[in-house]
Enzyme design. Structure first.
Site, PDB file in Angstrom:
ATOM      1  N   LYS A 114       5.232   7.847  -4.264  1.00 58.42           N
ATOM      2  CA  LYS A 114       5.164   6.887  -5.370  1.00 58.42           C
ATOM      3  C   LYS A 114       6.337   7.036  -6.326  1.00 58.42           C
ATOM      4  O   LYS A 114       6.804   6.058  -6.898  1.00 58.42           O
ATOM      5  CB  LYS A 114       3.843   7.043  -6.134  1.00 58.42           C
ATOM      6  CG  LYS A 114       2.667   6.481  -5.358  1.00 58.42           C
ATOM      7  CD  LYS A 114       1.503   6.144  -6.252  1.00 58.42           C
ATOM      8  CE  LYS A 114       0.419   5.443  -5.472  1.00 58.42           C
ATOM      9  NZ  LYS A 114      -0.838   5.337  -6.173  1.00 58.42           N
ATOM     10  N   LYS A 198       1.211   2.333   5.406  1.00 56.48           N
ATOM     11  CA  LYS A 198      -0.169   2.082   4.997  1.00 56.48           C
ATOM     12  C   LYS A 198      -0.300   0.687   4.367  1.00 56.48           C
ATOM     13  O   LYS A 198       0.603   0.265   3.637  1.00 56.48           O
ATOM     14  CB  LYS A 198      -0.494   3.173   3.972  1.00 56.48           C
ATOM     15  CG  LYS A 198      -1.846   3.203   3.402  1.00 56.48           C
ATOM     16  CD  LYS A 198      -1.948   4.357   2.399  1.00 56.48           C
ATOM     17  CE  LYS A 198      -1.463   3.918   1.024  1.00 56.48           C
ATOM     18  NZ  LYS A 198      -1.909   4.788  -0.075  1.00 56.48           N
ATOM     19  N   LYS A 201      -1.536  -2.072  -2.030  1.00 56.69           N
ATOM     20  CA  LYS A 201      -1.420  -3.082  -3.080  1.00 56.69           C
ATOM     21  C   LYS A 201       0.027  -3.253  -3.482  1.00 56.69           C
ATOM     22  O   LYS A 201       0.427  -4.285  -3.979  1.00 56.69           O
ATOM     23  CB  LYS A 201      -2.160  -2.610  -4.348  1.00 56.69           C
ATOM     24  CG  LYS A 201      -3.599  -2.294  -4.159  1.00 56.69           C
ATOM     25  CD  LYS A 201      -4.179  -1.615  -5.404  1.00 56.69           C
ATOM     26  CE  LYS A 201      -5.476  -0.925  -5.052  1.00 56.69           C
ATOM     27  NZ  LYS A 201      -6.146  -0.267  -6.140  1.00 56.69           N
TER      28      LYS A 201
HETATM   29  P1  TYM Z   1      -6.957   3.805  -4.544  1.00 51.53           P
HETATM   30  O1  TYM Z   1      -7.357   2.945  -5.689  1.00 51.53           O
HETATM   31  O2  TYM Z   1      -5.516   3.832  -4.164  1.00 51.53           O
HETATM   32  O3  TYM Z   1      -7.775   3.390  -3.258  1.00 51.53           O
HETATM   33  C1  TYM Z   1      -9.189   3.278  -3.274  1.00 51.53           C
HETATM   34  C2  TYM Z   1      -9.758   3.753  -1.955  1.00 51.53           C
HETATM   35  O4  TYM Z   1      -9.217   2.980  -0.871  1.00 51.53           O
HETATM   36  C3  TYM Z   1      -8.684   3.860   0.133  1.00 51.53           C
HETATM   37  N1  TYM Z   1      -7.517   3.200   0.752  1.00 51.53           N
HETATM   38  C4  TYM Z   1      -7.357   3.062   2.072  1.00 51.53           C
HETATM   39  N2  TYM Z   1      -8.130   3.429   3.124  1.00 51.53           N
HETATM   40  C5  TYM Z   1      -7.681   3.119   4.360  1.00 51.53           C
HETATM   41  N3  TYM Z   1      -6.509   2.461   4.608  1.00 51.53           N
HETATM   42  C6  TYM Z   1      -5.709   2.074   3.591  1.00 51.53           C
HETATM   43  N4  TYM Z   1      -4.586   1.420   3.842  1.00 51.53           N
HETATM   44  C7  TYM Z   1      -6.121   2.380   2.249  1.00 51.53           C
HETATM   45  N5  TYM Z   1      -5.591   2.143   1.022  1.00 51.53           N
HETATM   46  C8  TYM Z   1      -6.462   2.663   0.125  1.00 51.53           C
HETATM   47  C9  TYM Z   1      -8.279   5.115  -0.641  1.00 51.53           C
HETATM   48  O5  TYM Z   1      -8.210   6.232   0.219  1.00 51.53           O
HETATM   49  C10 TYM Z   1      -9.380   5.223  -1.659  1.00 51.53           C
HETATM   50  O6  TYM Z   1     -10.505   5.879  -1.100  1.00 51.53           O
HETATM   51  N6  TYM Z   1      -6.871   8.419  -6.485  1.00 51.53           N
HETATM   52  C11 TYM Z   1      -7.721   7.422  -5.912  1.00 51.53           C
HETATM   53  C12 TYM Z   1      -8.869   7.000  -6.812  1.00 51.53           C
HETATM   54  C13 TYM Z   1      -9.671   8.115  -7.397  1.00 51.53           C
HETATM   55  C14 TYM Z   1     -10.688   8.842  -6.722  1.00 51.53           C
HETATM   56  C15 TYM Z   1     -11.203   9.746  -7.688  1.00 51.53           C
HETATM   57  C16 TYM Z   1     -11.190   8.800  -5.424  1.00 51.53           C
HETATM   58  C17 TYM Z   1      -9.612   8.577  -8.658  1.00 51.53           C
HETATM   59  N7  TYM Z   1     -10.533   9.560  -8.852  1.00 51.53           N
HETATM   60  C18 TYM Z   1     -12.242  10.638  -7.373  1.00 51.53           C
HETATM   61  C19 TYM Z   1     -12.227   9.704  -5.104  1.00 51.53           C
HETATM   62  C20 TYM Z   1     -12.725  10.600  -6.069  1.00 51.53           C
HETATM   63  C21 TYM Z   1      -6.898   6.173  -5.606  1.00 51.53           C
HETATM   64  O7  TYM Z   1      -5.860   5.952  -6.198  1.00 51.53           O
HETATM   65  O8  TYM Z   1      -7.488   5.299  -4.756  1.00 51.53           O
END
Ligand code: TYM
Length: 333
Positions: A114, A198, A201
């Site tokens: 990032k 991947k 967004k």
């Molecule tokens: P975020 O907002 O980027 O994504 C949310 C969830 O979607 C999953 N994900 C994917 N899974 C499969 N293929 C993809 N291309 C893909 N893109 C996104 C992510 O793995 C995630 O599960 N840091 C985290 C949010 C967070 C969190 C937490 C998660 C904050 N605190 C505590 C679990 C527990 C994040 O940025 O997810």
């Protein structure tokens, strides 16, 4: 055994098929199991690690709640809230940032991706982001964390932080060591334009992802334009090894239909991609369109969405403030 589930999603707009198949679909089945106590968090503090337009952020928070509900999460069964409204998250993140080691954070590949080439200009928040994530999880004595594969390393860090805190303060078992719940086969959905990247967004071209708010014709257009290769669909999973785009499309099909990759391949073996893509489009539309319609409907019910957040925040706050009081005691405040 009662499972305590916690997971978070950033309210940064454009929630997509990767978020759905990698995480939200799993949230729904965990929510439906009465043995589980689930908390699903809209992680707005994480979102501001990169610059956000305040008005858009506010809407995106509601849109994330709408997506949870439209996908099938029941707010009567699960707590849904936004992170910034429960101050224990920021506080615990500070305390845990004094436990986490620089060397641990320096290994985080998501920060490297990032921050890109200009690391010096990345926010401190983007760097310490996984510590906040650990705070989210540990405040609720979480036993299981459903996430996509990209969050695996952050969860390992969370476990390390919990263990070090327990050891340093000799409070065996104070923080529960959480288990990741990462689906074996389809935990990393790739871009429709590049099977090695991947689905995300932040990808500039919208053609790389299926947004959960896409219209039917957008979905079929994106699938039509999705990159493939010139070979027909093989008969064995191993034959997909050097064909990332083909593997990705077949994985999306398998995940949507709850079939294994092997069974999905057998179904289409020998056929060409144009035929397969038509079927994939239909299935995607069947699955995504009702969610998209429901999200749009719910976005007109702002008061309802705000009420869900408010009630969720109260419940989350009552759990988290008890834990943070205990943390104060342990640390010596
Ligand atoms: P975020 O907002 O980027 O994504 C949310 C969830 O979607 C999953 N994900 C994917 N899974 C499969 N293929 C993809 N291309 C893909 N893109 C996104 C992510 O793995 C995630 O599960 N840091 C985290 C949010 C967070 C969190 C937490 C998660 C904050 N605190 C505590 C679990 C527990 C994040 O940025 O997810």
């Amino acid at each position: 055994m009662l499972k305590k589930i916690f997971s978070g999603v950033q309210p940064t707009g454009n929630l997509h098929l990767g978020n759905y198949l990698g995480a939200i679909k799993n949230f729904v089945s965990l929510n439906n199991d009465n043995e589980n106590k689930c908390i699903f968090c809209v992680v707005d503090l994480h979102a501001v690690t990169v610059s956000q337009d305040p008005k858009i952020l506010k809407n995106n928070i509601r849109e994330t709640v709408a997506t949870f509900l439209a996908s099938g999460i029941d707010p009567k069964k699960s707590i849904i809230f936004n992170q910034s409204q429960v101050s224990a998250h920021s506080e615990a993140a500070w305390i845990l940032s004094c436990i986490a080691r620089m060397g641990w954070l320096n290994r985080m590949t998501q920060f490297k991706e990032k921050a890109g080439k200009d690391k010096e200009k990345a926010s401190v928040g983007l760097y310490s982001y996984p510590v906040l994530m650990a705070a989210d999880i540990l405040l609720y004595d979480t036993t299981h964390v459903p996430v996509g594969n990209d969050q695996k390393q952050h969860l390992e860090l969370c476990r390390d932080i919990a263990q070090k805190f327990n050891n340093d303060f000799k409070v065996n078992d104070f923080f529960k060591i959480p288990e990741p719940l990462i689906q074996k086969e389809f935990s990393r959905i790739m871009s429709l334009k590049d099977g090695l990247k991947k689905m995300s967004k932040s990808e500039l071209s919208d053609l790389g992802r299926i947004n959960l708010t896409d219209e039917k014709d957008q979905i079929s257009n994106k699938i039509k334009k999705a990159k493939t290769d010139s070979l027909p669909i093989p008969s064995k999973v191993e034959e997909l090894n050097n064909r990332p785009e083909a593997r990705n499309l077949l994985s999306i099909y398998a995940s949507l239909t709850n079939l294994s990759l092997e069974k999905s391949i057998q179904k289409f073996s020998g056929k060409n991609f144009s035929e397969f893509k038509e079927i994939l489009s239909q299935i995607l539309i069947e699955k995504i369109n009702p969610i998209s319609i429901e999200i749009k409907k719910l976005l007109n019910e702002k008061k309802y969405l705000d009420k869900i957040l408010l009630e969720g925040c109260k419940e989350a706050d009552s759990l988290a403030s008890k834990k943070i009081k205990k943390i104060h005691d342990i640390v010596g405040f």
